[in-house]
Design a protein around this motif. Structure first.
Motif, PDB file in Angstrom:
ATOM      1  N   THR A 289       8.410  14.301   7.013  1.00 50.21           N
ATOM      2  CA  THR A 289       8.184  13.629   5.720  1.00 50.21           C
ATOM      3  C   THR A 289       7.803  12.168   5.936  1.00 50.21           C
ATOM      4  O   THR A 289       8.568  11.266   5.596  1.00 50.21           O
ATOM      5  CB  THR A 289       9.436  13.727   4.839  1.00 50.21           C
ATOM      6  N   PRO A 290       6.632  11.906   6.496  1.00 54.74           N
ATOM      7  CA  PRO A 290       6.252  10.515   6.782  1.00 54.74           C
ATOM      8  C   PRO A 290       5.725   9.792   5.558  1.00 54.74           C
ATOM      9  O   PRO A 290       5.300  10.409   4.571  1.00 54.74           O
ATOM     10  CB  PRO A 290       5.143  10.681   7.820  1.00 54.74           C
ATOM     11  N   TRP A 291       5.763   8.460   5.615  1.00 49.48           N
ATOM     12  CA  TRP A 291       4.996   7.628   4.688  1.00 49.48           C
ATOM     13  C   TRP A 291       3.839   7.058   5.499  1.00 49.48           C
ATOM     14  O   TRP A 291       4.025   6.257   6.404  1.00 49.48           O
ATOM     15  CB  TRP A 291       5.845   6.514   4.086  1.00 49.48           C
ATOM     16  N   LEU A 292       2.630   7.513   5.183  1.00 42.89           N
ATOM     17  CA  LEU A 292       1.469   7.169   5.994  1.00 42.89           C
ATOM     18  C   LEU A 292       0.826   5.865   5.554  1.00 42.89           C
ATOM     19  O   LEU A 292       0.887   5.488   4.379  1.00 42.89           O
ATOM     20  CB  LEU A 292       0.428   8.290   5.915  1.00 42.89           C
ATOM     21  N   GLU A 293       0.201   5.198   6.498  1.00 42.54           N
ATOM     22  CA  GLU A 293      -0.630   4.047   6.168  1.00 42.54           C
ATOM     23  C   GLU A 293      -1.816   4.529   5.337  1.00 42.54           C
ATOM     24  O   GLU A 293      -2.262   5.669   5.457  1.00 42.54           O
ATOM     25  CB  GLU A 293      -1.114   3.364   7.442  1.00 42.54           C
ATOM     26  N   ALA A 294      -2.322   3.634   4.482  1.00 40.71           N
ATOM     27  CA  ALA A 294      -3.383   4.023   3.538  1.00 40.71           C
ATOM     28  C   ALA A 294      -4.595   4.626   4.250  1.00 40.71           C
ATOM     29  O   ALA A 294      -5.183   5.604   3.769  1.00 40.71           O
ATOM     30  CB  ALA A 294      -3.807   2.812   2.710  1.00 40.71           C
ATOM     31  N   GLU A 295      -4.951   4.097   5.411  1.00 39.54           N
ATOM     32  CA  GLU A 295      -6.144   4.590   6.105  1.00 39.54           C
ATOM     33  C   GLU A 295      -5.898   5.909   6.832  1.00 39.54           C
ATOM     34  O   GLU A 295      -6.846   6.625   7.173  1.00 39.54           O
ATOM     35  CB  GLU A 295      -6.677   3.540   7.088  1.00 39.54           C
ATOM     36  N   ASP A 296      -4.618   6.252   7.071  1.00 50.34           N
ATOM     37  CA  ASP A 296      -4.312   7.497   7.790  1.00 50.34           C
ATOM     38  C   ASP A 296      -4.238   8.701   6.869  1.00 50.34           C
ATOM     39  O   ASP A 296      -4.454   9.847   7.307  1.00 50.34           O
ATOM     40  CB  ASP A 296      -2.979   7.364   8.540  1.00 50.34           C
TER      41      ASP A 296
END
Length: 465
Positions: A346-353
């Motif tokens: 359950t990650p919080w991804l960087e906007a570009e990823d």
């Protein structure tokens, strides 16, 4: 009892200088014909549609001031655009004392004064674009500033705020009824109205007396299929933090790079997909009451049982992205599961990823039900932009986006979702499977992108007013 006095104090202190500033601005200059203000009374980084509005306005010659909370990183395109300036709103943390309704009153007064101050400190604009919800107190504040500075108010109706509040408090709660009255009254003060579905447009006209134009959510240009070499880079990057992306065995050539899904040859640099790799599922969620995450958990358990019974199915990596109030609760539930063939992270991804992940996945899962039944999940729009087939839980106007058996499947409950997963992955990753047929349909559909849709729908409205 201190809460209402705090609210009055904030109002008493903040209002006089604001009125002086207003008078000064009205005397000094009028509105700027090529300036627009975009208002998000929420996290800018988690408001993609309003970021797209800002980028489109900038593309067509407007200077843009974007007001909102900055808890998450916005898109790089927005951060690097010289025509766009982001102004941070101050977020009031929840008070620890007092009745809930009084705490809410203090928050609303604080937000109103803070937003009014920031708007009046900004260059006068021809248009104020406002996201709704949340519209309390933003609609009234933006209308007030528009009256003083000659700005036209454009409300972009994503949903109804009162219906979201109703999920927590119930439809007959006094706060919900007050929010509905406010939204209906103040919503009529706008010059232009946009909305996200045709059904919402009809509901606004019939029940609210508001004429709106449907601007469907469309994917931005950076939502697209991810090339294999970029997939590998993403998997290796995520593998540093999340074990689900790390290979379970080392490559024979120690110089080669291997993730759960891909391998890069040390000599040629060529990236290939691993034989027998797991399928990659992505579900983007806001972890709120309008998304029943337990549906996915039950479906995954049934899929696991099918593999254990001898069904020829791949193992799964299920990535669930997003932030929200129920994330911790469901993360604990996931931790209690003892999956052998399914890995969940359950990650919080960087906007570009995030676009890269969608463009690398095999299937998207959408659990969004809509508090009003009148909006559409933008996460599915992004998935379709990446030509990613979707299984989506059914609700009133989902048919305006997801075409059953054409670009994905619609399900009603966990049993049906489990059956769909079984069917879609029965031939994985063979190109003759149903999953690849859906992907091919998306590739051939030549979907309209946000820029072109905005140009056709919104730009003429701005030119005509």
């Amino acid at each position: 009892m201190a809460a209402p006095y705090v609210a009055l104090l904030v109002l008493a202190i903040g209002l006089p200088p604001l009125l002086l500033l207003i008078a000064w601005k009205r005397w000094r200059r009028g509105r700027s014909a090529r300036h627009a203000i975009v208002v998000v009374l929420g996290d800018v980084g988690r408001s993609p549609r309003m970021q797209y509005h800002a980028l489109s306005l900038a593309k067509w010659g407007f200077s843009v001031t974007l007001l909102g909370y900055c808890n998450s990183k916005p898109y790089d395109e927005l951060l690097h655009n010289d025509r766009i300036r982001i102004v941070h709103l101050t977020e009031l943390q929840r008070l620890a004392v007092g009745l809930h309704i009084l705490q809410y009153g203090v928050k609303v007064v604080f937000q109103a004064v803070n937003l009014l101050w920031k708007l009046m400190c900004s260059e006068p604009a021809a248009y104020i674009f406002l996201q709704n919800p949340p519209g309390l107190p933003a609609i009234a504040v933006c209308w007030f500033v528009g009256c003083l500075c000659g700005s036209k108010l454009v409300i972009d109706w994503h949903n109804y705020g009162y219906s979201i509040m109703g999920l927590v408090h119930g439809p007959s709660h006094c706060l919900v009824l007050l929010a509905k009255w406010y939204e209906k009254l103040c919503g009529r003060l706008s010059h232009l109205n946009l909305c996200v579905t045709s059904e919402m447009r009809g509901d606004l006209a019939e029940n609210w007396g508001i004429k709106a134009v449907t601007l469907y959510d469309k994917p931005a240009s950076f939502f697209k299929e991810t090339p294999l070499d970029l997939q590998h880079r993403l998997f290796m990057k995520l593998g540093h933090t999340y074990s689900a992306f790390r290979a379970s065995s080392e490559p024979s050539d120690q110089a080669a790079e291997r993730s759960t899904f891909t391998e890069r040859d040390a000599k040629s640099g060529t990236v290939t997909r691993l034989h027998g790799r797991p399928a990659l599922l992505v579900s983007s969620t806001s972890w709120t009451e309008d998304e029943d995450f337990s549906i996915l958990l039950v479906a995954l358990e049934k899929f696991e049982q099918l593999i254990q019974s001898g069904e020829s199915l791949p193992s799964l990596v299920c990535v669930i992205t997003g932030k929200g109030p129920l994330k911790e609760y469901y993360s604990r539930l996931i931790g209690r599961k003892h999956f052998q063939y399914i890995r969940v992270c359950t990650p919080w991804l960087e906007a570009e990823d995030y676009p890269l992940l969608l463009g690398s996945a095999d299937l998207g899962i959408c659990l969004h039900k809509s508090s009003s039944g009148l909006d559409l999940p933008m996460k599915v729009v992004d998935m379709f932009g990446c030509c990613l087939p979707v299984c989506a839980v059914n609700f009133r106007c989902l048919h305006e986006l997801v075409k059953h058996e054409e670009n994905g499947l619609v399900f009603e409950d966990a049993e049906e979702l489990a059956a769909q997963l079984q069917m879609l992955f029965s031939k994985f990753p063979h190109p003759a499977g149903k999953l690849n047929q859906f992907r091919k349909n998306l590739q051939e559909s030549k979907q309209l992108r946000w820029d072109e849709s905005w140009k056709q729908t919104v730009l003429p409205l701005l030119t005509d007013t």
